[in-house]
Design an enzyme around this catalytic site. Sequence first.
Site, PDB file in Angstrom:
ATOM      1  N   HIS A 118      24.662 -62.506 -21.216  1.00 17.97           N
ATOM      2  CA  HIS A 118      23.949 -62.498 -19.934  1.00 17.97           C
ATOM      3  C   HIS A 118      23.675 -61.069 -19.466  1.00 17.97           C
ATOM      4  O   HIS A 118      22.603 -60.772 -18.930  1.00 17.97           O
ATOM      5  CB  HIS A 118      24.744 -63.238 -18.857  1.00 17.97           C
ATOM      6  N   HIS A 130      17.954 -71.470 -19.694  1.00 16.61           N
ATOM      7  CA  HIS A 130      19.168 -70.702 -19.939  1.00 16.61           C
ATOM      8  C   HIS A 130      19.344 -70.423 -21.437  1.00 16.61           C
ATOM      9  O   HIS A 130      19.814 -69.341 -21.821  1.00 16.61           O
ATOM     10  CB  HIS A 130      20.407 -71.408 -19.402  1.00 16.61           C
ATOM     11  N   ASP A 177      19.948 -66.813 -23.143  1.00 12.53           N
ATOM     12  CA  ASP A 177      20.954 -66.487 -24.166  1.00 12.53           C
ATOM     13  C   ASP A 177      20.309 -65.881 -25.408  1.00 12.53           C
ATOM     14  O   ASP A 177      20.842 -64.934 -25.999  1.00 12.53           O
ATOM     15  CB  ASP A 177      21.721 -67.751 -24.568  1.00 12.53           C
ATOM     16  N   HIS A 223      24.539 -69.647 -29.909  1.00  9.46           N
ATOM     17  CA  HIS A 223      24.957 -68.278 -30.197  1.00  9.46           C
ATOM     18  C   HIS A 223      25.133 -68.030 -31.695  1.00  9.46           C
ATOM     19  O   HIS A 223      24.748 -66.969 -32.198  1.00  9.46           O
ATOM     20  CB  HIS A 223      26.255 -67.962 -29.455  1.00  9.46           C
ATOM     21  N   HIS A 278      -9.245 -32.060 -26.362  1.00  4.08           N
ATOM     22  CA  HIS A 278      -8.844 -33.466 -26.427  1.00  4.08           C
ATOM     23  C   HIS A 278      -7.652 -33.688 -25.511  1.00  4.08           C
ATOM     24  O   HIS A 278      -6.506 -33.434 -25.875  1.00  4.08           O
ATOM     25  CB  HIS A 278      -8.496 -33.864 -27.864  1.00  4.08           C
TER      26      HIS A 278
END
Length: 464
Positions: A79, A261, A265, A288, A366
């Site tokens: 998170h 959510h 993650d 995960h 330039h």
Amino acid sequence: MNEKQHTIKAPVTVTGIGLHTGIVSNMTFKPAPANHGYKFQRIDMPGQPLVNVDVDNVVDLSRGTTIEQNGARVNTVEHTLAALVGLQIDNVLIELDGPEPPIMDGSAIEFVKALISVGMQEQNALRNYFEITKGISYKDDARGVEIAALPLDDYRLTVMVDYNSPVLGSQHASITDITQFQEEIASCRTFCFLHELEALFKQNLIKGGNLDNAIVIVDRVVQEDELAHLSELLNKPKVSVQEEGILNNTELRFKNEPARHKLLDLIGDLALIGRPIKGQILAARPGHAANVAFAKKVKRLIQESVIKNIPTYDPKKPPVMDINQIAATLPHRYPFLLIDKIIHLDDTMVAGIKNVTMNEPFFQGHFPNNPVMPGVLQIEAMAQTGGILVLNAMDNPDDYWTYLLAIDKCRFKRKVVPGDTIIFKCELLAPLKRGIAKMAGQAFVNGQLVIEAEMSAMIVKKDA
């Protein structure tokens, strides 16, 4: 997406309990210099060890992503990392006086608010994007998980979840621009199913979990004695639920908050690659373990691309050809001799060096107040490098001219400015045929691709 790296303007601290350890900690985000990346520092431990945010430092995936280095462990980092990626912050030192970042409300929104409160600082360094150039896929048939990355000059993510739950159903969530993270994703909370709670407690997890920092989904009828037991576990005087729904009838912030959510993650876990990404990420039922496995696969590809594709330049080593030898081979002269060294030359590949300085004549006109090497001159320098390769194939290179015939698939990736050292690489795509050479050219600055193109050249005898 930002072109330059960013950090924060001042330190900022958040305080709270860790989801799994149940330990209250203070986490302080601190500004960091360019190319620092994300690092945690366990200031509560002897020596205050650093833990690099790196997929190779992942040591545990029990309902969260845990990293460890130098004897220090940091639990549930996803998170925190998602908040940093979502705000396009590149360089931060994260001081932590406990083993786990605060869970706050189960989302990333409190981290986002804290970071925004101190503001962002642009840094004088380009972001080192990893660009997905071809499809990358990961699949876990046993869990029904699939993750894929596709080429895209942006960062987009789409997640689909399906838990065979009458409450959740099938959900998907997506963002088409990382700037949508703050409003669309950051506030989406972590969740679990009722039947998982007891097992998580038995695994010595979610010690800091409660109904204020997680959504508990109930997909079956629950008896009163079980609700009483849950109230003890969650340290609540009373918990209630409809026949099927969410414990304590918590209102969702979005109808598809669980899917959002999961996307949060995914963003956090992919930060472990160590570089911002340009590509489109598609994920079905990610978790995960799958996220980290996919991140490891991408990191290996990054390492392989660095090893295989970018020539190594060591200025201490003598070049294959110095400027005098180059001038003896090519007809170009000031101000149009645009390469300084050749560092590699064989039958099919050449690598050359161009040191860009403010003294280049083209900077007078330039963008003099914002000096940028013109793209056409980058192409010219790459063509001169390729000219060395083509002439090297001839028995008497002094007897020939080389002329550029065509440029195809040309893409400019980043600006080239004074102080840059460009590494040009040209490879033959096919053997020379009837005086025509076709080459793939690339140019790199600090390991980043700045230009690529396919070029065709014609070789002509000088007395022809």
